[in-house]
Design an enzyme around this catalytic site. Structure first.
Site, PDB file in Angstrom:
ATOM      1  N   GLU A 136     -21.838  41.462   8.675  1.00  0.00           N
ATOM      2  CA  GLU A 136     -21.784  42.554   7.649  1.00  0.00           C
ATOM      3  C   GLU A 136     -20.956  42.293   6.571  1.00  0.00           C
ATOM      4  OE1 GLU A 136     -23.830  44.892   7.729  1.00  0.00           O
ATOM      5  OE2 GLU A 136     -24.698  45.021   9.827  1.00  0.00           O
ATOM      6  N   CYS A 196     -20.765  51.327  14.870  1.00  0.00           N
ATOM      7  CA  CYS A 196     -20.761  50.034  14.487  1.00  0.00           C
ATOM      8  C   CYS A 196     -19.851  49.882  12.970  1.00  0.00           C
ATOM      9  CB  CYS A 196     -21.737  49.163  14.529  1.00  0.00           C
ATOM     10  SG  CYS A 196     -22.556  48.853  16.202  1.00  0.00           S
ATOM     11  N   HIS A 226     -24.032  42.144  13.439  1.00  0.00           N
ATOM     12  CA  HIS A 226     -24.893  43.124  14.120  1.00  0.00           C
ATOM     13  C   HIS A 226     -26.062  41.887  14.729  1.00  0.00           C
ATOM     14  CE1 HIS A 226     -24.470  47.289  12.405  1.00  0.00           C
ATOM     15  NE2 HIS A 226     -24.631  47.473  13.822  1.00  0.00           N
TER      16      HIS A 226
HETATM   17  N1  PCA Z   1     -24.742  49.208  18.076  1.00  0.00           N
HETATM   18  C1  PCA Z   1     -24.507  50.946  17.435  1.00  0.00           C
HETATM   19  C2  PCA Z   1     -23.196  51.385  17.839  1.00  0.00           C
HETATM   20  C3  PCA Z   1     -23.150  50.466  19.258  1.00  0.00           C
HETATM   21  C4  PCA Z   1     -24.156  49.413  18.957  1.00  0.00           C
HETATM   22  O1  PCA Z   1     -24.138  48.271  19.516  1.00  0.00           O
HETATM   23  C5  PCA Z   1     -24.553  50.707  15.731  1.00  0.00           C
HETATM   24  O2  PCA Z   1     -25.328  49.917  15.252  1.00  0.00           O
HETATM   25  O3  PCA Z   1     -23.751  51.554  15.232  1.00  0.00           O
END
Ligand code: PCA
Length: 218
Positions: free
Chosen positions: A80, A143, A167
């Protein structure tokens, strides 16, 4: 010896596994040339999760914090670029909190850029044949909340630490048996992606003579 803190989230939204936690668990026993890696499991709880990371950062003093989370509809591993100062949850977190359109920090900047080498990470993954790309939004759920909260803590406390978020897609175990399409990759692919990202981060900080700068604001 450089130190890297790797985090993964517990399952949420009715799932029994979270690929980010599965990945962190698989990385925990591995040894890395040029650095020590410690892993942490984070709750999907808007208040506890960022504090758990910052508490460990204050005591263990890692050079790098690499936070992992699941992006269930994505096809690629996505470092990100930016964390934004917004909490807007479409579903509640695991503690039942569901803020809508609220700032994370009322006195905070609009956003923080990742201080991880996101271009080198994405290029390294693609070179290893792992679908990857930089993402320009970590969403407005947990996240992004943890990403922003950790960057804000680093900036406020002047912690000499680089940090960022990556991610990961779902893994095949989550996709089998689903009635709808769910993009997924293998567990081994995610472990390899995290391993490569860690190596890139450790290499980057090892080549630096200056300590990491505090987080930069947007
Ligand atoms: N993904 C979520 C929150 C926890 C996770 O593993 C997100 O992308 O916000």
């Amino acid at each position: 010896m450089r130190k890297l803190l790797l985090t993964g989230f517990e399952p949420f939204d009715g799932e029994t596994i979270n690929p980010s936690l599965e990945t962190a668990r698989a990385i925990a026993p591995l040894r890395f040339e040029g650095g020590g890696v410690e892993t942490l499991q984070l709750p999907v709880d808007r208040f506890r999760a960022p504090e758990i990371v910052l508490a460990r950062a204050r005591t263990w003093r890692p050079d790098v914090i690499l936070m992992l989370g699941e992006a269930r509809s994505r096809f690629r591993v996505t470092p990100e670029r930016v964390a934004i100062n917004v909490d807007d949850y479409v579903i509640p977190d695991n503690a039942g909190n569901q803020p809508r359109n609220e700032p994370i920090a009322v006195d905070g900047p609009a956003a923080y850029f990742s201080t991880l080498p996101i271009v080198a990470i994405a290029e390294g993954l693609v070179a290893a044949n792992i679908p990857a790309a930089i993402s320009n939004t970590a969403g407005t759920y947990l996240c992004n909340r943890v990403f922003y909260g950790v960057m804000h803590g680093i900036a406020r406390e002047g912690l000499p630490c680089r940090a960022g978020f990556m991610h990961v897609p779902a893994i095949h175990e989550q996709a089998v048996g689903k009635r709808n399409d769910l993009p997924s990759v293998s567990r081994a692919t995610l472990v390899e992606a995290a391993r490569l990202a860690i190596e890139v981060c450790l290499r980057e900080v090892s080549s630096e003579r200056e300590p990491a700068r505090a987080a930069t604001t947007v």
